[in-house]
Each structure stands twice: as C-alpha cells, then as structure tokens.
Design an enzyme around this catalytic site. Structure first.
Site: not given
Length: 307
Positions: A33, A51, A36, A200, A75, A170, A73, A268, A141
C-alpha cells in the site's frame, strides 16, 4: 483456481483482481500500500498488507498455496529509477526473485510477470518492435524489468514452473495515479480539470503506444491458460505523440491550456511502439478499446472522482 496477485491494490493490479473475481477465481492480494490503495481492492479478495521483499511472504504462500501468481508489484517510474537505481533494483529485482522463489517452493503452476515493452527495448531499430527486437534499456527501470524476465526464465528451466512475461506498452486508464511522475495521461487530465498548466517534456514529438488498462487486464487472464508460456508484447501497435495526446485531452476536458514545453527527461526514449501480433495469434488477445474511447472513459473517471 486460487490466484495470488502482487500489487493488487495498484492501478493495473486492481483491474486484474476485478476481472479474476468476475471469472470466479479465489483471489489473494499482496500489496504494501505504498502506492496502491486499499479502496481499490475488490471486497471478494483477501488482502495481505506486505512488501514483496519481506521474509513473511513465505508464510503467505505456505498458507494460501496459489495455483497461479500474477506479479505486478514494482517500482514503476523511469525517472525515479534514474534518481534512485538502488531502490529500483531492490524492489524490481530482489522483490521479484522473492516472489518467484516462493511460487516455486510452494507449488504454483505459473507466474505471469508484468514487464515493460517500452523500457526494455530502448531506442528501437524497427517499428513496431516484435518480441525478438534487441533489448537495450536506457534506464535502471528497464534493466530491472529485463533482469526479472531472465530470473523468471531461469526458474522455468530449473524448476519447471510455467513463466509468462507480458511486455506492456504505456498503460493508462481509471485509477492511474496522477500524483507521481509515471502516467502522463493521468497527470495531464488532472491538471486540465483543475485549470492548471500541464508541462510537455521536451519537444513533445516523442511517441508512445498507449494501451487501455482493461485490455491489459484481459491479457493477464489470457496468459493464465494451461500451456501458455513465453514473452508477449501487450500494446496497440499505434504510435501517438505527446503533443497529439495533449490536444486530444484538451478537447475532451475542455481545457484552454496552451502547449507549454519543459526540458526533456533523462532515461526517456524518443519513440516506443510494440507489435502485438504474437499475443493476438497465440492467445487470441487484441485491443478492444482504442485511444479516443479509452481517453474518454478515463476523463469521465477523473471528473467523477474530482466532483
């Protein structure tokens, strides 16, 4: 069938849980949580506030003995992974290892892993990217998600557990968190409805493959099939620029915001587009909600939430 869903109180996870409950499955949710929300969890599901890195996860698996594990679950922010790659690895690599190890130890038949099509491929050589596209992640990531896929493949080879990795494009839709830095659709909608100015990043010509959360939930259910294994893209194969997204949302919300651009963000990629042909052919999954319809539903959700 008993299904354990990690991250089941989150944006995507709660939609997956709802569909599992609708289909009559016995659903167990593990979620700390941190992002979430308890209110997202279907009342028919059994929630453990825990966790995925915790040693107490073993007790949950021992008591519940799930047939299938759907591991959501994580990151999830590319930018946060750049700022704190150690935390990203702790959650997305060590946490995933703990989940899959417990699944193996306690007799689960299958693990369905939520991976990332955009972040794993990096700057693409071909558009849309098939699952065979080289994996050259540009962020911690993306690296941690790819590592999760490799660990899952290892456990499949050594233990015989069935493994499915779903490489999402996405994802957007109702319940997405507009407060973090992940989820441009939710961020733009909230700002527009609040008469605030969305920013943006960069020139806005960067493109993404936006897939609606209900379609992603259906992909998870399709991946539960008896013989389904391997890696599958989950996307639309349709490329949309952030500038175009801004204009669509401005029209739907009635916002009068101008297109204001800020600096580009590290990590990105410029273009991201996945090819969903494999999952369509193998599992019969296909996009059912196109971008205009999905954005309309998402704006309606946020309007009601903010009223």
């Amino acid at each position: 069938m008993k299904v354990l869903v990690t991250g089941g109180a989150g944006f995507i996870g709660s939609h997956v849980v709802d569909r599992l409950v609708e289909e009559g499955h016995d659903v167990v949710v593990v979620d700390n949580l941190s992002t979430g929300k308890r209110k997202n969890v279907n009342r028919a599901a059994n929630l453990y506030k825990l966790d995925i890195q915790s040693s107490r996860l073993e007790r949950v698996f021992r008591n519940e003995r799930p047939n299938i594990v759907i591991h959501l679950a994580a990151q999830v922010s590319v930018r946060n992974s750049v700022a704190d790659p150690v935390f990203d690895a702790q959650v997305n690599i060590l946490g995933t290892m703990n989940v899959v190890h417990q699944a193996v130890q306690h007799g689960a038949r299958k693990v369905v892993f939520s991976s990332s099509g955009g972040a794993i491929y990096g700057e693409q050589d071909m558009f849309p990217a098939p699952e065979s596209h080289p994996t050259n992640p540009l962020s911690p990531y993306g690296i941690s998600k790819l590592c999760g896929e490799h660990y899952l493949s290892y456990f499949q080879r050594t233990s015989g557990i069935q493994a499915v990795s779903l490489r999402y494009a996405n994802v957007y839709g109702p319940r997405q968190d507009p407060e973090g830095e992940a989820g441009v659709v939710a961020i733009f909608i909230q700002k527009m409805l609040n008469n605030e100015q969305p920013i943006i990043n960069g020139n806005g010509r960067q493109t993404r493959d936006f897939v609606f959360v209900d379609d992603v939930a259906e992909a998870n259910l399709a991946a539960m099939g008896q013989e389904t294994q391997g890696v599958y893209n989950v996307g639309t194969g349709v490329e949309t620029s952030i500038n175009e997204l801004f204009r669509l949302l401005a029209s739907l919300t009635g916002a009068t915001s101008k297109e204001v651009h800020g600096p580009a963000k590290k990590g990105e990629q410029l273009r991201s587009l996945v090819d969903p042909a494999k999952i369509r052919q193998a599992l019969g999954w296909e996009m059912r909600v196109d971008l205009p319809d999905g954005l309309k539903r998402t704006v309606a959700f946020f309007r009601e939430k903010m009223s």
